[in-house]
Design an enzyme around this catalytic site. Sequence first.
Site, PDB file in Angstrom:
ATOM      1  N   ASN A 141       0.807  -1.188   0.096  1.00  0.00           N
ATOM      2  CA  ASN A 141       0.055   0.066  -0.020  1.00  0.00           C
ATOM      3  C   ASN A 141       0.604   1.371  -0.196  1.00  0.00           C
ATOM      4  O   ASN A 141       0.630   2.246  -0.735  1.00  0.00           O
ATOM      5  CB  ASN A 141      -0.841   0.074   1.288  1.00  0.00           C
ATOM      6  CG  ASN A 141      -1.866   1.299   1.351  1.00  0.00           C
ATOM      7  OD1 ASN A 141      -2.834   1.302   0.450  1.00  0.00           O
ATOM      8  ND2 ASN A 141      -1.539   2.186   2.224  1.00  0.00           N
ATOM      9  N   ASP A 203       1.214   6.527   0.340  1.00  0.00           N
ATOM     10  CA  ASP A 203       0.836   5.717  -0.495  1.00  0.00           C
ATOM     11  C   ASP A 203       1.129   5.440  -1.763  1.00  0.00           C
ATOM     12  O   ASP A 203       1.262   6.815  -2.522  1.00  0.00           O
ATOM     13  CB  ASP A 203      -0.895   5.923  -0.440  1.00  0.00           C
ATOM     14  CG  ASP A 203      -1.604   5.283   0.660  1.00  0.00           C
ATOM     15  OD1 ASP A 203      -0.872   5.338   1.924  1.00  0.00           O
ATOM     16  OD2 ASP A 203      -2.825   4.816   0.686  1.00  0.00           O
ATOM     17  N   ASP A 234       0.168  -6.817   3.342  1.00  0.00           N
ATOM     18  CA  ASP A 234      -0.523  -5.661   4.310  1.00  0.00           C
ATOM     19  C   ASP A 234      -1.305  -4.878   3.690  1.00  0.00           C
ATOM     20  O   ASP A 234      -1.344  -4.412   2.613  1.00  0.00           O
ATOM     21  CB  ASP A 234       1.005  -5.298   4.879  1.00  0.00           C
ATOM     22  CG  ASP A 234       0.581  -4.184   5.881  1.00  0.00           C
ATOM     23  OD1 ASP A 234       0.350  -4.540   7.041  1.00  0.00           O
ATOM     24  OD2 ASP A 234       0.912  -2.845   5.608  1.00  0.00           O
ATOM     25  N   GLU A 275      -4.215  -9.197   4.888  1.00  0.00           N
ATOM     26  CA  GLU A 275      -4.572  -8.746   5.924  1.00  0.00           C
ATOM     27  C   GLU A 275      -5.883  -7.758   5.510  1.00  0.00           C
ATOM     28  O   GLU A 275      -5.930  -6.586   5.095  1.00  0.00           O
ATOM     29  CB  GLU A 275      -3.539  -7.715   6.632  1.00  0.00           C
ATOM     30  CG  GLU A 275      -3.968  -7.084   7.815  1.00  0.00           C
ATOM     31  CD  GLU A 275      -3.176  -5.957   8.299  1.00  0.00           C
ATOM     32  OE1 GLU A 275      -3.237  -5.643   9.730  1.00  0.00           O
ATOM     33  OE2 GLU A 275      -2.598  -5.065   7.468  1.00  0.00           O
TER      34      GLU A 275
END
Length: 549
Positions: A141, A203, A234, A275
Site C-alpha cells: 500500500n 501511499d 499488508d 490482511e
Amino acid sequence: MHRLQRRSVWPIPAIAWLVLSGSHPPGLPRVASEPHQWRDGVCYEVFVRSFVDSDGDGVGDLRGLISRLDYINDGNPNSTTGLGAKCIWLMPIDKSMSYHGYDVVDYYHVDPRYGTDDDFRSLVAEAHKRGIHVIVDFVPNHSGSQNPWFQAALRDPRSPYRDWYRWSKTLPVQKGPWGQEAWHKSPLRDEYYYGVFWHEMPDLNYQNPAVRAEMQKVLTYWLKEMHADGFRFDAIPYLVEDGDALQHSRGTHDVLRQLGNAVRTVAPGSFTVGEMTDDSPGVMETYYPDQLDSYFAFAVARATMQAAATGDASGFFKAVAQANARYPSGRWSPFLTNHDQPRVMTVLGDAGKARVAASAMLMLPGMPFVYYGEEIGMVGPKPDETIRTPMQWSSAPNGGFSTGTPWEPLQADWRTTNVAAQDSSRQSLLNHYRKLILLRNAHQALASGPLTMLQTDDATGTIAAWLRSSRDEAFLIVVNFGPRHRELLMERLPRNSLPGGGEYRMDSVYADPDNACAGYDYGSFHGNGSILIRSVEAHGFCALRIRRR
C-alpha cells in the site's frame, strides 16, 4: 441455538458402536490428497528483531532464527519437541526506516540489521530441510518516506516517479477512510501527498501501470531470486482510491487479482494471505474467489477471544458458521491475536482461557497462524513495542534472547514464563500447543477436511461442537468456553459428514484437561445416533475420532 430435548441417561460402555446404513451421500466433498499440504498446516508468525540475536547487538537476526528452527519444526512428523509448524511468516525484513519494517526503503534487499540476502536464502534452505515454508511480509500500500522513489517524486515534480504517488496542490476536504487526516503537507513546497496511515508512509498510486509492474517485479524477485514460498499482504483494503471509495474499491480488487495471479504464475505452489480487518462477511466475500489465496479471519479471531473471555460461545458459533458457509473452503485463516493486538494472555489473563482459545482455533480449517510467544503465554499490552518484545527462551540473562542489551526490555515475567520452564512439563501451555498441532498434522480430516457446525442441547450457551471429516474418518470437536462443567447431548450427527455408512467406533484422541469429557471412553453412540457426554469440564476441549469398524 436450537435446544434439543434431554434424553434419559444409561451406562456408557468402554467402546461404543453405531450402525448407519447407506453409502457415501452424493454431493459431499471428498478431500483429495493435496499437492501442497503445507498450506493446511500451522504458520508461526515471527518478528525477526525479537526472536533470537546471534551476534550480541541486542537485535534479533536471520542467523538467530536459523539456530532455533528446530523449535518451530525439527523435521520429524512424530516429534513432541518441535511445534510442528509447516510455515513461518516473517514480519517485514526489507530495508526500512523504523524498527517494525512497514515503511520500506528498499524492496529488494534484507535490512542489514537482520543480516544479508544470503542469510535469507540460507534460512529458506534450512527451513525446507525441516518441512517449513517461508512467507514474507509484503507491504504494497505504501512505501517509507525515505524510499528513493518517494524522494525523487518529492524533490522533482518532473521525475518519472512523481506519478507513483498521489499529490494535490491544495489540501483536499476529503478525510481518510476512518475520518483521519490522510493528506500531508510536503516539506519542500506548497502541496500535499496522500498517506492513509502516516505522513512517513506515503501511499503508492496503483492507478499508474508502472507501480503495478514494479510491485509484480518485487514479488517475482522474492520468489525466484530469494526463494520465498509466498507472501502476507499488508493493509490490502486501501490500495486504490476510487473517488469516495477509499477502501475495498473495485480498483483494489483488480490490483489484488493481478498481483495474486502474478505470484501463482511464477510459483504455483506458493501461498498468499491478506490482511483485511473488516468484520463484515459481505465485505470479505468481495475478496474471493480469484484474488489472494486466503485472508485472515478477523471476525472469527475476535469471536474466539470473546468466547474465551466471557464463556459465551454464541458469537464464536455464528462467526465460524458464517465463514464456513460464505467463504471458499480452507481459504480463511484462523488466529487469535497478532503483532498489532494485545497478546492473548494479556487479554484473557488466565491459563485455562488461553488453552481453550488455542484448542478452538487450531481445530478450524485453513492455515491457522500463531504469533511467536503465544504458545508459552507471553504477555504484551499496547503500545506496539511491548506487544513485540523479545522471545523468552529461558531464565538465563536476557531470557536467552541475546548476550547483549535487548532492543526492547523483556516482559517482567520472563524468568518464569519461558520455553525452558515449560519444555518438560506435560501440562504446560507450550506442550498443549505442540499436541494440538501434532494432532492436526497427523489427520487429514483436521488439516483440510470440511467443517460442519453442530447443534447440541446446551442451554447455557458455553459449548461449541463441530465435525471435521475426511474420506476415512471424522473428528467430533467439543469446546466448553465456560467456567462450569456441563452435560452434553447431541441427538444425531449428520450422516453426510461421516465417512460412509456402516458400523462406527468412536474414541478419544486428545482431551484437555485429561478428564475434559467425563464418562468412560469420553462418550457414546446410542442406537439412534445420539451422543452423550456426561460432563464437559470447564474450559475443556475434546477431540473424538469416529472411524468405521
